[in-house]
Design a protein around this motif. Structure first.
Motif, mmCIF file in Angstrom:
data_model
loop_
_atom_site.group_PDB
_atom_site.id
_atom_site.type_symbol
_atom_site.label_atom_id
_atom_site.label_comp_id
_atom_site.label_asym_id
_atom_site.label_seq_id
_atom_site.Cartn_x
_atom_site.Cartn_y
_atom_site.Cartn_z
ATOM 1 N N ILE A 74 0.876 -1.172 0.000
ATOM 2 C CA ILE A 74 0.000 0.000 0.000
ATOM 3 C C ILE A 74 0.910 1.217 0.000
ATOM 4 O O ILE A 74 1.588 1.499 0.989
ATOM 5 C CB ILE A 74 -0.928 0.006 1.226
ATOM 6 N N GLN A 75 0.956 1.939 -1.107
ATOM 7 C CA GLN A 75 1.950 2.994 -1.262
ATOM 8 C C GLN A 75 1.723 4.168 -0.318
ATOM 9 O O GLN A 75 2.670 4.858 0.054
ATOM 10 C CB GLN A 75 1.966 3.468 -2.721
ATOM 11 N N GLU A 76 0.480 4.402 0.087
ATOM 12 C CA GLU A 76 0.203 5.527 0.980
ATOM 13 C C GLU A 76 0.751 5.302 2.384
ATOM 14 O O GLU A 76 1.081 6.258 3.087
ATOM 15 C CB GLU A 76 -1.309 5.782 1.060
ATOM 16 N N ASN A 79 2.948 -0.136 4.022
ATOM 17 C CA ASN A 79 2.727 -1.516 4.466
ATOM 18 C C ASN A 79 2.919 -2.476 3.299
ATOM 19 O O ASN A 79 2.439 -2.215 2.193
ATOM 20 C CB ASN A 79 1.310 -1.687 5.015
ATOM 21 N N SER A 80 3.592 -3.597 3.547
ATOM 22 C CA SER A 80 3.782 -4.583 2.491
ATOM 23 C C SER A 80 3.701 -5.991 3.069
ATOM 24 O O SER A 80 4.072 -6.229 4.221
ATOM 25 C CB SER A 80 5.126 -4.378 1.783
ATOM 26 N N VAL A 81 3.184 -6.917 2.255
ATOM 27 C CA VAL A 81 3.103 -8.328 2.615
ATOM 28 C C VAL A 81 3.409 -9.145 1.362
ATOM 29 O O VAL A 81 3.490 -8.610 0.257
ATOM 30 C CB VAL A 81 1.703 -8.716 3.152
ATOM 31 N N ASN A 101 -3.296 3.373 -3.536
ATOM 32 C CA ASN A 101 -2.612 2.772 -4.674
ATOM 33 C C ASN A 101 -1.923 1.505 -4.181
ATOM 34 O O ASN A 101 -1.071 1.559 -3.290
ATOM 35 C CB ASN A 101 -1.594 3.740 -5.270
ATOM 36 N N LEU A 102 -2.314 0.370 -4.761
ATOM 37 C CA LEU A 102 -1.778 -0.925 -4.348
ATOM 38 C C LEU A 102 -0.823 -1.435 -5.425
ATOM 39 O O LEU A 102 -1.210 -1.601 -6.586
ATOM 40 C CB LEU A 102 -2.917 -1.917 -4.132
ATOM 41 N N ARG A 103 0.412 -1.674 -5.029
ATOM 42 C CA ARG A 103 1.428 -2.152 -5.967
ATOM 43 C C ARG A 103 1.666 -3.644 -5.763
ATOM 44 O O ARG A 103 1.783 -4.111 -4.631
ATOM 45 C CB ARG A 103 2.739 -1.396 -5.772
ATOM 46 N N VAL A 104 1.723 -4.384 -6.863
ATOM 47 C CA VAL A 104 2.027 -5.814 -6.843
ATOM 48 C C VAL A 104 3.270 -6.030 -7.697
ATOM 49 O O VAL A 104 3.314 -5.622 -8.861
ATOM 50 C CB VAL A 104 0.856 -6.651 -7.394
ATOM 51 N N SER A 105 4.274 -6.663 -7.104
ATOM 52 C CA SER A 105 5.522 -6.875 -7.839
ATOM 53 C C SER A 105 6.070 -8.271 -7.568
ATOM 54 O O SER A 105 5.925 -8.819 -6.481
ATOM 55 C CB SER A 105 6.560 -5.809 -7.454
ATOM 56 N N ARG A 106 6.667 -8.817 -8.597
ATOM 57 C CA ARG A 106 7.359 -10.093 -8.548
ATOM 58 C C ARG A 106 8.404 -10.051 -9.647
ATOM 59 O O ARG A 106 8.441 -9.095 -10.421
ATOM 60 C CB ARG A 106 6.366 -11.252 -8.759
ATOM 61 N N GLY A 107 9.245 -11.053 -9.762
ATOM 62 C CA GLY A 107 10.285 -11.014 -10.782
ATOM 63 C C GLY A 107 9.764 -10.788 -12.184
ATOM 64 O O GLY A 107 10.374 -10.079 -12.985
ATOM 65 N N ASP A 108 8.582 -11.361 -12.486
ATOM 66 C CA ASP A 108 8.029 -11.275 -13.838
ATOM 67 C C ASP A 108 6.869 -10.297 -13.954
ATOM 68 O O ASP A 108 6.183 -10.264 -14.969
ATOM 69 C CB ASP A 108 7.559 -12.662 -14.289
#
Length: 289
Positions: A74-76, A79-81, A101-108
């Motif tokens: 959660i960019q605001e 917090n990250s899980v 704004n919710l960011r989702v990231s992984r290698g791909d």
């Protein structure tokens, strides 16, 4: 002279008293004006005291497989899980923003989705997210709000009191049925009401049709922790699955459903299919009764 002196003293007393009253009135008025002007705070989308205590849900890819080991932030708040092997995630937070704004990231994969309309909806936010690895897009399949956080989840209580697995009977007891009242509105892709749509609550064996305003009402019971709605009108048919519904003896669900015909690779509507209508729950509110 004595009379004049007494009159002069009386006049002085009256003037002094009147002046004191005026000063008191002006002072009180100033305090009230300062309170009105400076007592409040202005914000840019804050909920104003009520906050969302948890954000949880499930994330899948377009094939329905869990999107595991992805970092969600959660960019605001920062917090990250990380999503588990089943694609599930759970934030403990204290959100007061109306938009996040919710960011989702992984290698791909790396993408951000904006989620708004969070004000005064509930203390728990439950999301179903879908990632498209080909287009690198992140979308929200459904948004659920749980209003009553104070009521304990009966399944959690049962789990805490459950003896070890080896002592369990060979035929486990089926989860108790809960009464579910589902109401909502069905809209077309342009936002207009979608009337005359047959809506079926599959688990609850209940059926209804939307009125001229696109509204419907269903009531049934289920022992499943999900709700499946089948929507059909004419040649178009689609399905909406709401997973991990709260456990409660009586549950009230309010939905806002958006629909649109599915399009093939040539940009034409898909006709010969039992699932040619895209059905997305834009808003879901749960209330335990």
């Amino acid at each position: 002279m004595r009379l004049n002196s007494e009159r002069g003293g009386y006049k002085g007393f009256v003037l002094n008293h009147t002046f004191s009253v005026i000063l008191f009135f002006l002072g009180t008025l100033s305090i009230l004006m300062l309170g009105a002007c400076g007592g409040g705070t202005t914000g840019t989308g804050d909920i104003g005291g009520q906050s969302i205590k948890s954000v949880s849900g499930t994330i899948y890819d377009t094939k329905g497989a869990p999107f595991e080991n992805a970092e969600l932030q959660i960019q605001e708040t920062g917090n990250s899980v990380t999503s588990d092997n089943n694609g599930k995630f759970d934030f403990s937070t204290n959100l007061t923003e109306n938009t996040i704004n919710l960011r989702v990231s992984r290698g791909d994969f790396d993408a951000v989705v904006q989620i708004d309309g969070l004000q005064d909806k509930g203390s728990q936010l439950v999301l179903q997210l879908v990632v498209n690895l080909e287009t690198e897009q992140l979308s929200v399949e459904s948004i659920q709000f749980i209003v009553d956080e104070g009521t304990e989840d009966p399944e959690k209580e049962d789990a805490a009191q459950t003896p070890p697995e080896e002592s369990q009977p060979s035929n486990p007891v089926k989860a108790p049925e809960q009464s579910v009242l589902i109401s909502g509105i069905v809209l077309k892709s342009d936002g207009d009401a979608f009337s005359g749509v047959q809506v079926t609550f599959v688990e609850g064996d209940a059926q209804s049709s939307t009125n001229i305003n696109g509204e419907f009402l269903l009531e049934g019971s289920t022992s499943e922790r999900r709700i499946t709605l089948r929507l059909k009108k004419g040649i178009y048919s689609g399905k909406l699955v709401i997973r991990d519904i709260p456990a409660a003896k009586n549950l009230k669900v309010r939905l806002k459903i958006l629909t649109s015909p599915r399009i093939d690779l040539n940009g034409k509507p898909v006709l010969n299919s039992d699932d040619n209508l895209s059905v997305v729950a834009r808003e879901i509110e749960f209330k335990k009764l």
